[in-house]
Design an enzyme around this catalytic site. Sequence first.
Site, PDB file in Angstrom:
ATOM      1  N   LYS A  47       0.839  -1.205   0.000  1.00 56.20           N
ATOM      2  CA  LYS A  47       0.000   0.000   0.000  1.00 56.20           C
ATOM      3  C   LYS A  47       0.875   1.257   0.000  1.00 56.20           C
ATOM      4  CE  LYS A  47      -0.429  -0.077   5.047  1.00 56.20           C
ATOM      5  NZ  LYS A  47      -1.355  -0.088   6.199  1.00 56.20           N
ATOM      6  N   TYR A 275      15.490  31.279   4.957  1.00 53.56           N
ATOM      7  CA  TYR A 275      14.383  32.053   5.514  1.00 53.56           C
ATOM      8  C   TYR A 275      14.509  32.211   7.024  1.00 53.56           C
ATOM      9  CZ  TYR A 275      11.911  31.429   1.079  1.00 53.56           C
ATOM     10  OH  TYR A 275      11.545  31.446  -0.249  1.00 53.56           O
TER      11      TYR A 275
END
Length: 382
Positions: A47, A275
């Site tokens: 999955k 940043y």
Amino acid sequence: MLERQKFSDSVAQQRAWVEIDHKALAHNIRALKSLLAPTTELLAVVKANAYGHGVIEVTKTVLENGATWLAIATLGEGIEIREAGITAPILVLGATNTAAELEAIAHWDLQPTLCTLEQQKLFQETMKKLGKTLPVHLEIDTGMSRLGTRWEGAVEFVEAVHTSENLEIASIYSHFATADEVDLTMTHLQHERFKTTLTEIGKLGIPLPKLHLCNSAGTMLGQEFHYDMVRPGIAIYGCYPAPHMENVVALKPVMQVKARITQVKTLPPDTGVSYGHRFVTSQKTKIAVVGIGYADGIPRCLSNNLKVFVNGQLAPQLGSVTMDQIMLDVSHIENVQAGDIVTLIGKEGGDRLTVDQWANQLGTISYEILCGFKPRLPRIHL
């Protein structure tokens, strides 16, 4: 030679990518198979795009090396595998609650999990309309408190499905909640509840179908828990469910994550990086900009705490991880230039950077890290 050339060409075009080692994947399947009795099957959990590794390619390798079943979570995942021409039996672990989903499941020859008496009615009505018999897998909740009918009502549930004209019980299963813990009290309690349920079902004269209980951790606990099939997931990809299980079986990491340096520059002292300027140089610093960021799956919470390999040496990441790029301190590494390959997860020399190291820093688990690498990172299958 052609295979190697294709690999080289595909890497040359990438700013960042994920490498999948199929030799390691094959080794892990065979290693897990060695823990099982000859009659116990291995269902490979593929999955979530095979935990981020690439579902179609992974599925082919696990089936070639001893897996006989597959498990996915959603209808779409099952359809993707079928469209690739893969015919192995597929168990859908997630819930199915609409007639349209059931019709698609029947069309694509998938086998759903059936969790409740309400679902039993929907399943039976839908299959009767289609004039088909559908193999279903009954999940008993023995303590996970997720999908499934609780063990106290499981006998009535199983009997109802058994008497359904258009449903065939392919398996009865449960799922361990704490098999990766050192304290196995709950695991043994779940096992006892499972065994009690099976005994009560047997008293009704209902023949027992295929039985399974074990995830990766349960598989490593021993054959007492294995029954007819085991369902390893994380172990297939070379990660252990818990550190104390590392001596049970030798697994090899399947995934490596790599990227390219795009620019090298030297910054003066007292210069902010990235940043927010959450890192400021204290001296002249040579930095390398690397083309990978949080949009690719590098958790921003690792900012200023990440280390990577550059030319065989560890280099610390500086400042905030940005959407598409990170910056490294390479002052101590000679001859660094644009185009050099950086290893974020993987091995260089005798050292290795692992998803478990990231997970430990973030207070999470390796599963989340593996599944977090985004689709824009191409999977290069070795």
